[in-house]
Design a protein around this motif. Structure first.
Motif, PDB file in Angstrom:
ATOM      1  N   VAL A  41       0.858  -1.198   0.000  1.00 40.93           N
ATOM      2  CA  VAL A  41       0.000   0.000   0.000  1.00 40.93           C
ATOM      3  C   VAL A  41       0.890   1.242   0.000  1.00 40.93           C
ATOM      4  O   VAL A  41       0.641   2.203  -0.721  1.00 40.93           O
ATOM      5  CB  VAL A  41      -0.933  -0.007   1.240  1.00 40.93           C
ATOM      6  N   LEU A  42       1.959   1.177   0.801  1.00 42.25           N
ATOM      7  CA  LEU A  42       2.873   2.324   0.886  1.00 42.25           C
ATOM      8  C   LEU A  42       3.455   2.657  -0.502  1.00 42.25           C
ATOM      9  O   LEU A  42       3.430   3.804  -0.935  1.00 42.25           O
ATOM     10  CB  LEU A  42       3.994   2.014   1.878  1.00 42.25           C
ATOM     11  N   PHE A  43       3.959   1.623  -1.177  1.00 42.41           N
ATOM     12  CA  PHE A  43       4.564   1.898  -2.482  1.00 42.41           C
ATOM     13  C   PHE A  43       3.528   2.384  -3.495  1.00 42.41           C
ATOM     14  O   PHE A  43       3.821   3.243  -4.313  1.00 42.41           O
ATOM     15  CB  PHE A  43       5.340   0.667  -2.983  1.00 42.41           C
ATOM     16  N   ASP A  44       2.326   1.826  -3.407  1.00 47.20           N
ATOM     17  CA  ASP A  44       1.271   2.323  -4.322  1.00 47.20           C
ATOM     18  C   ASP A  44       0.979   3.786  -4.035  1.00 47.20           C
ATOM     19  O   ASP A  44       0.817   4.593  -4.945  1.00 47.20           O
ATOM     20  CB  ASP A  44      -0.014   1.491  -4.158  1.00 47.20           C
ATOM     21  N   ASP A  45       0.912   4.129  -2.752  1.00 45.70           N
ATOM     22  CA  ASP A  45       0.628   5.524  -2.380  1.00 45.70           C
ATOM     23  C   ASP A  45       1.764   6.452  -2.819  1.00 45.70           C
ATOM     24  O   ASP A  45       1.527   7.568  -3.278  1.00 45.70           O
ATOM     25  CB  ASP A  45       0.409   5.655  -0.865  1.00 45.70           C
ATOM     26  N   LEU A  46       3.006   5.971  -2.677  1.00 47.45           N
ATOM     27  CA  LEU A  46       4.156   6.792  -3.094  1.00 47.45           C
ATOM     28  C   LEU A  46       4.108   7.025  -4.609  1.00 47.45           C
ATOM     29  O   LEU A  46       4.455   8.090  -5.109  1.00 47.45           O
ATOM     30  CB  LEU A  46       5.472   6.116  -2.717  1.00 47.45           C
ATOM     31  N   MET A  47       3.663   6.011  -5.306  1.00 48.04           N
ATOM     32  CA  MET A  47       3.545   6.091  -6.766  1.00 48.04           C
ATOM     33  C   MET A  47       2.592   7.212  -7.167  1.00 48.04           C
ATOM     34  O   MET A  47       2.799   7.899  -8.165  1.00 48.04           O
ATOM     35  CB  MET A  47       3.006   4.730  -7.240  1.00 48.04           C
ATOM     36  N   LYS A  48       1.528   7.368  -6.357  1.00 43.42           N
ATOM     37  CA  LYS A  48       0.482   8.337  -6.728  1.00 43.42           C
ATOM     38  C   LYS A  48       0.839   9.778  -6.373  1.00 43.42           C
ATOM     39  O   LYS A  48       0.112  10.699  -6.719  1.00 43.42           O
ATOM     40  CB  LYS A  48      -0.820   7.960  -6.013  1.00 43.42           C
ATOM     41  N   CYS A  49       1.935   9.976  -5.635  1.00 43.13           N
ATOM     42  CA  CYS A  49       2.284  11.351  -5.229  1.00 43.13           C
ATOM     43  C   CYS A  49       2.599  12.201  -6.461  1.00 43.13           C
ATOM     44  O   CYS A  49       2.987  11.685  -7.506  1.00 43.13           O
ATOM     45  CB  CYS A  49       3.513  11.329  -4.332  1.00 43.13           C
ATOM     46  N   GLN A  50       2.457  13.507  -6.293  1.00 43.38           N
ATOM     47  CA  GLN A  50       2.713  14.425  -7.402  1.00 43.38           C
ATOM     48  C   GLN A  50       4.179  14.855  -7.463  1.00 43.38           C
ATOM     49  O   GLN A  50       4.708  15.127  -8.525  1.00 43.38           O
ATOM     50  CB  GLN A  50       1.848  15.693  -7.248  1.00 43.38           C
ATOM     51  N   THR A  51       4.820  14.945  -6.294  1.00 38.57           N
ATOM     52  CA  THR A  51       6.205  15.430  -6.270  1.00 38.57           C
ATOM     53  C   THR A  51       7.053  14.546  -5.360  1.00 38.57           C
ATOM     54  O   THR A  51       6.515  13.806  -4.523  1.00 38.57           O
ATOM     55  CB  THR A  51       6.278  16.859  -5.689  1.00 38.57           C
ATOM     56  N   VAL A  52       8.363  14.674  -5.514  1.00 38.55           N
ATOM     57  CA  VAL A  52       9.270  13.903  -4.654  1.00 38.55           C
ATOM     58  C   VAL A  52       9.131  14.383  -3.196  1.00 38.55           C
ATOM     59  O   VAL A  52       9.154  13.587  -2.260  1.00 38.55           O
ATOM     60  CB  VAL A  52      10.734  14.033  -5.147  1.00 38.55           C
ATOM     61  N   SER A  53       8.944  15.691  -3.022  1.00 39.16           N
ATOM     62  CA  SER A  53       8.781  16.210  -1.657  1.00 39.16           C
ATOM     63  C   SER A  53       7.574  15.563  -0.985  1.00 39.16           C
ATOM     64  O   SER A  53       7.625  15.181   0.187  1.00 39.16           O
ATOM     65  CB  SER A  53       8.555  17.727  -1.680  1.00 39.16           C
ATOM     66  N   GLU A  54       6.504  15.413  -1.766  1.00 39.78           N
ATOM     67  CA  GLU A  54       5.294  14.776  -1.224  1.00 39.78           C
ATOM     68  C   GLU A  54       5.591  13.326  -0.839  1.00 39.78           C
ATOM     69  O   GLU A  54       5.140  12.833   0.194  1.00 39.78           O
ATOM     70  CB  GLU A  54       4.222  14.809  -2.316  1.00 39.78           C
ATOM     71  N   GLN A  55       6.389  12.665  -1.676  1.00 34.02           N
ATOM     72  CA  GLN A  55       6.757  11.263  -1.382  1.00 34.02           C
ATOM     73  C   GLN A  55       7.541  11.173  -0.067  1.00 34.02           C
ATOM     74  O   GLN A  55       7.276  10.315   0.765  1.00 34.02           O
ATOM     75  CB  GLN A  55       7.640  10.713  -2.506  1.00 34.02           C
ATOM     76  N   ILE A  56       8.499  12.091   0.090  1.00 34.60           N
ATOM     77  CA  ILE A  56       9.347  12.050   1.299  1.00 34.60           C
ATOM     78  C   ILE A  56       8.472  12.267   2.530  1.00 34.60           C
ATOM     79  O   ILE A  56       8.588  11.561   3.538  1.00 34.60           O
ATOM     80  CB  ILE A  56      10.458  13.124   1.224  1.00 34.60           C
ATOM     81  N   GLN A  57       7.570  13.248   2.427  1.00 30.83           N
ATOM     82  CA  GLN A  57       6.694  13.538   3.560  1.00 30.83           C
ATOM     83  C   GLN A  57       5.782  12.342   3.852  1.00 30.83           C
ATOM     84  O   GLN A  57       5.570  11.974   5.011  1.00 30.83           O
ATOM     85  CB  GLN A  57       5.847  14.794   3.257  1.00 30.83           C
ATOM     86  N   MET A  58       5.286  11.721   2.781  1.00 31.97           N
ATOM     87  CA  MET A  58       4.387  10.581   2.980  1.00 31.97           C
ATOM     88  C   MET A  58       5.123   9.407   3.624  1.00 31.97           C
ATOM     89  O   MET A  58       4.624   8.772   4.553  1.00 31.97           O
ATOM     90  CB  MET A  58       3.775  10.138   1.652  1.00 31.97           C
ATOM     91  N   LEU A  59       6.341   9.148   3.142  1.00 31.81           N
ATOM     92  CA  LEU A  59       7.120   8.044   3.718  1.00 31.81           C
ATOM     93  C   LEU A  59       7.308   8.280   5.225  1.00 31.81           C
ATOM     94  O   LEU A  59       7.152   7.368   6.040  1.00 31.81           O
ATOM     95  CB  LEU A  59       8.485   7.940   3.027  1.00 31.81           C
ATOM     96  N   TYR A  60       7.602   9.525   5.560  1.00 29.40           N
ATOM     97  CA  TYR A  60       7.796   9.865   6.974  1.00 29.40           C
ATOM     98  C   TYR A  60       6.491   9.640   7.765  1.00 29.40           C
ATOM     99  O   TYR A  60       6.470   8.945   8.777  1.00 29.40           O
ATOM    100  CB  TYR A  60       8.252  11.325   7.085  1.00 29.40           C
ATOM    101  N   ASP A  61       5.396  10.229   7.256  1.00 32.61           N
ATOM    102  CA  ASP A  61       4.124  10.153   7.980  1.00 32.61           C
ATOM    103  C   ASP A  61       3.648   8.716   8.181  1.00 32.61           C
ATOM    104  O   ASP A  61       3.106   8.377   9.220  1.00 32.61           O
ATOM    105  CB  ASP A  61       3.026  10.936   7.232  1.00 32.61           C
ATOM    106  N   LYS A  62       3.854   7.889   7.162  1.00 35.99           N
ATOM    107  CA  LYS A  62       3.302   6.531   7.227  1.00 35.99           C
ATOM    108  C   LYS A  62       4.200   5.560   7.980  1.00 35.99           C
ATOM    109  O   LYS A  62       3.752   4.480   8.359  1.00 35.99           O
ATOM    110  CB  LYS A  62       3.098   5.960   5.816  1.00 35.99           C
ATOM    111  N   THR A  63       5.480   5.892   8.128  1.00 37.84           N
ATOM    112  CA  THR A  63       6.360   4.874   8.722  1.00 37.84           C
ATOM    113  C   THR A  63       6.940   5.273  10.077  1.00 37.84           C
ATOM    114  O   THR A  63       7.517   4.431  10.759  1.00 37.84           O
ATOM    115  CB  THR A  63       7.539   4.539   7.780  1.00 37.84           C
ATOM    116  N   ILE A  64       6.771   6.528  10.469  1.00 37.44           N
ATOM    117  CA  ILE A  64       7.385   6.957  11.729  1.00 37.44           C
ATOM    118  C   ILE A  64       6.644   6.314  12.918  1.00 37.44           C
ATOM    119  O   ILE A  64       5.442   6.056  12.838  1.00 37.44           O
ATOM    120  CB  ILE A  64       7.398   8.515  11.824  1.00 37.44           C
ATOM    121  N   LEU A  65       7.390   6.022  13.956  1.00 35.49           N
ATOM    122  CA  LEU A  65       6.821   5.415  15.167  1.00 35.49           C
ATOM    123  C   LEU A  65       5.660   6.283  15.658  1.00 35.49           C
ATOM    124  O   LEU A  65       5.808   7.493  15.792  1.00 35.49           O
ATOM    125  CB  LEU A  65       7.930   5.382  16.217  1.00 35.49           C
ATOM    126  N   ASN A  66       4.518   5.677  15.930  1.00 34.91           N
ATOM    127  CA  ASN A  66       3.375   6.502  16.327  1.00 34.91           C
ATOM    128  C   ASN A  66       3.148   6.483  17.841  1.00 34.91           C
ATOM    129  O   ASN A  66       3.891   5.860  18.595  1.00 34.91           O
ATOM    130  CB  ASN A  66       2.125   6.101  15.541  1.00 34.91           C
TER     131      ASN A  66
END
Ligand code: CTP
Ligand code: MG
Length: 548
Positions: free
Chosen positions: A157-182
């Motif tokens: 799901v993560l990789f699919d979501d990263l694929m759908k991002c519009q920019t690399v910055s959005e990808q970096i932010q998404m990777l952080y948001d989805k994987t950081i310890l909650n």
């Protein structure tokens, strides 16, 4: 119907650590922070939460109503979180309104039925016994705050979501948001520390068990290991010469270091007395002796050491720098993922770089761009309240509350995350690793004091190199991989159509990418041999440690 203590006999299946946290900072987005929650404040808040919390194993999510009804008869409940471990067992983490509330519920707990193999133990991990009682108990409409709060975000799901991002910055932010310890992950980690503290405090006075490392420094991902330190903190009052009654105390008569023997004992206690603790390993001859174990009730792998407070202060430093500039943790998470994907880092320590020095490399890069203040600046701004010297005389004094930094100690970056990541890789593509060391103390390259291939100065012990384990070959691979990453990022600036565009080409393992391509091509015939692709994924098992 009652709540029972988990007993030492309790045994669950396989364990992996899926946990996470997110700290709330009082600041405006991309603005200079007005008020920092300091590391010490976060730790105090988390420890207090753990002191009024209980982890209850239940049959399923639907046990919530009954459990809530049962517990609220005794105590008022503040929050309830649900999670599952890798054995698909269900747990509720309950936070009561006060520590007194927890005490009253603990007094209502009972032990397992009489069983010679089981010795009762009062830890904050309990289970909820089913009951035939007709009494209907409900949660009065309170909803579960977090569903599956300790579960890892699916990679697909993560990789699919990263694929759908519009920019690399959005990808970096998404990777952080989805994987950081909650938050749930952080709470559970403090529960693991609390469990040890409760059990060991019957043997040791004033024992504290403190988490450090990626679980608390703001750079940890879901599933990162839990580093714990056992400290024996004596107050000034306890050592006051005016007290005339002094405890008779046992002096260790062993020629071996007394703490090695204490750690041996702790290892035995983990095996015999700590519910959920499994696969206990003692690594006692290292410079910092550690006991490793898996806490299966929480799905976390734990490294426990004794009195190594510099690790805690280092976490405080990383936390402070990370909270000053949000780009720092986001970049570091991407860099750590990239390093794992290209196998610069491995699940086990060895002759390769690890996540901690990689994080220092990210912070150092941000310092060279003036986005972060140097560590020297933090030392200069320290006040009396910041003085910390460890028992082994390591000076860990630096300003904790970064709102006390003078203006212009650092400048907010005008670059977005994409540009910063590209600059990071370009910076290290050009870095002269042969001549220079990386020093977050100075925030600029310094001359290497020796010929070790990679030199990253330990900011708290400047005479030490945190990457002294890294071999020449691994350093060469690091140099090559940063160049590859820079090329990849530059190339995809013009093309975000490729299936490995942006950070996808950096954080997805090459083997996984190969498999996905084949799957997309629908080539069933070749799928049989695709298993071979995963052979490279096997971790190396070279023993050793990255610690000096
Ligand atoms: N540490 C240190 N000096 C070293 C190695 C480690 O002070 N040479 C401290 C750091 O605070 C580090 C912590 O010990 O964060 C834990 O080390 P480790 O588990 O290797 O790194 P983490 O930052 O926890 O990263 P990971 O998620 O890989 O566990
Ligand atoms: Mg760690």
């Amino acid at each position: 119907m009652s709540v029972l203590f988990q007993t030492g006999k309790y045994f669950l299946r396989k364990s992996y650590s899926y946990s996470f946290c997110k700290y709330v900072l009082l600041r405006k987005k991309s603005d200079v922070p007005r008020k920092f929650i300091t590391f010490d404040e976060i730790v105090a808040q988390r420890r207090a939460e753990a002191r009024r919390s209980l982890v209850v194993q239940v049959n399923s999510e639907s046990s919530f109503d009954e459990l809530y009804g049962y517990c609220s008869k005794y105590s008022s409940i503040k929050d309830v979180y649900h999670y599952k471990n890798s054995g698909e067992e269900h747990f509720m983490l309950i936070e009561f309104s006060s520590e007194d509330n927890l005490q009253s519920i603990l007094q209502s707990c009972c032990s397992h039925q009489k069983d010679l193999e089981v010795m009762a133990v009062q830890s904050p991990f309990v289970w909820f016994r089913a009951s035939d009682a007709k009494e209907k108990l409900t949660a009065n409409g309170l909803e579960l705050r977090v569903k599956d709060g300790n579960n890892k975000y699916s990679e697909d799901v993560l990789f699919d979501d990263l694929m759908k991002c519009q920019t690399v910055s959005e990808q970096i932010q998404m990777l952080y948001d989805k994987t950081i310890l909650n938050d749930v992950g952080a709470r559970l980690r403090y529960m693991v520390a609390r469990q040890l503290e409760v059990i060991l405090s019957s043997l040791y006075t004033n024992i504290q068990v403190l988490p450090f490392g990626s679980s608390v420094n703001g750079f940890g991902k879901m599933g990162c290991d839990l580093d714990l330190v056992l400290t024996n903190s004596l107050t000034d009052e306890m050592m006051s010469p005016s007290n005339r009654l002094v405890y008779q105390e046992k002096r260790s008569d062993s020629s071996r270091g007394p703490w090695q023997r204490h750690m041996e004992l702790v290892g035995a206690l983990l095996e015999l007395r700590v519910p959920g603790a499994a696969r206990v390993q003692r690594i006692l001859n290292a410079r910092v002796p550690i006991v490793k174990y898996s806490q299966e009730l929480v799905d976390v792998d734990v490294d426990l050491c004794f009195n190594n407070m510099s690790g805690v202060h280092m976490s405080s430093l990383l936390y402070a720098l990370g909270s000053l500039v949000p780009a720092g943790p986001a970049l570091a998470v991407t860099v750590r993922r990239w390093a794992a994907a290209v196998q610069l880092t491995q699940p086990h320590p060895g002759r390769w770089i690890t996540n901690f020095p990689l994080t220092l490399m990210v912070l150092f890069f941000l310092m060279t761009q003036k986005i972060l203040p140097t560590f020297r600046r933090l030392i200069e701004c320290a006040g009396k309240q910041d003085v910390r010297v460890t028992e082994d005389n390591i000076n860990c004094t630096f300003v904790r509350d970064l709102s006390r930094l003078p203006p212009h100690s650092y400048q907010p970056s005008s670059d977005n995350l994409q540009t910063l990541l590209l600059k990071f890789f370009e910076f290290y593509s050009q870095f002269d690793f042969q001549e220079h060391a990386i020093s977050v103390i100075e925030g600029k390259p310094i001359r290497k004091p020796n010929t070790l291939p990679l030199y990253i100065v330990n900011p708290l012990e400047p005479a030490l190199n945190v990457s002294r384990n890294v071999s020449y070959e691994e350093c060469e691979r690091l140099k090559m991989e940063v160049r590859n990453a820079a090329w990849h990022l530059e190339a995809c600036l013009d093309n975000n159509q490729a299936d490995d565009w942006g950070i996808l080409g950096l954080v997805e393992k090459k083997t996984t990418r190969g498999l996905k391509k084949l799957l997309r091509a629908g080539n069933q015939q070749r799928l049989v041999s695709v298993k071979d692709l995963f052979k490279d994924d096997q971790p190396e098992t070279t023993p050793g440690s990255d610690r000096e």
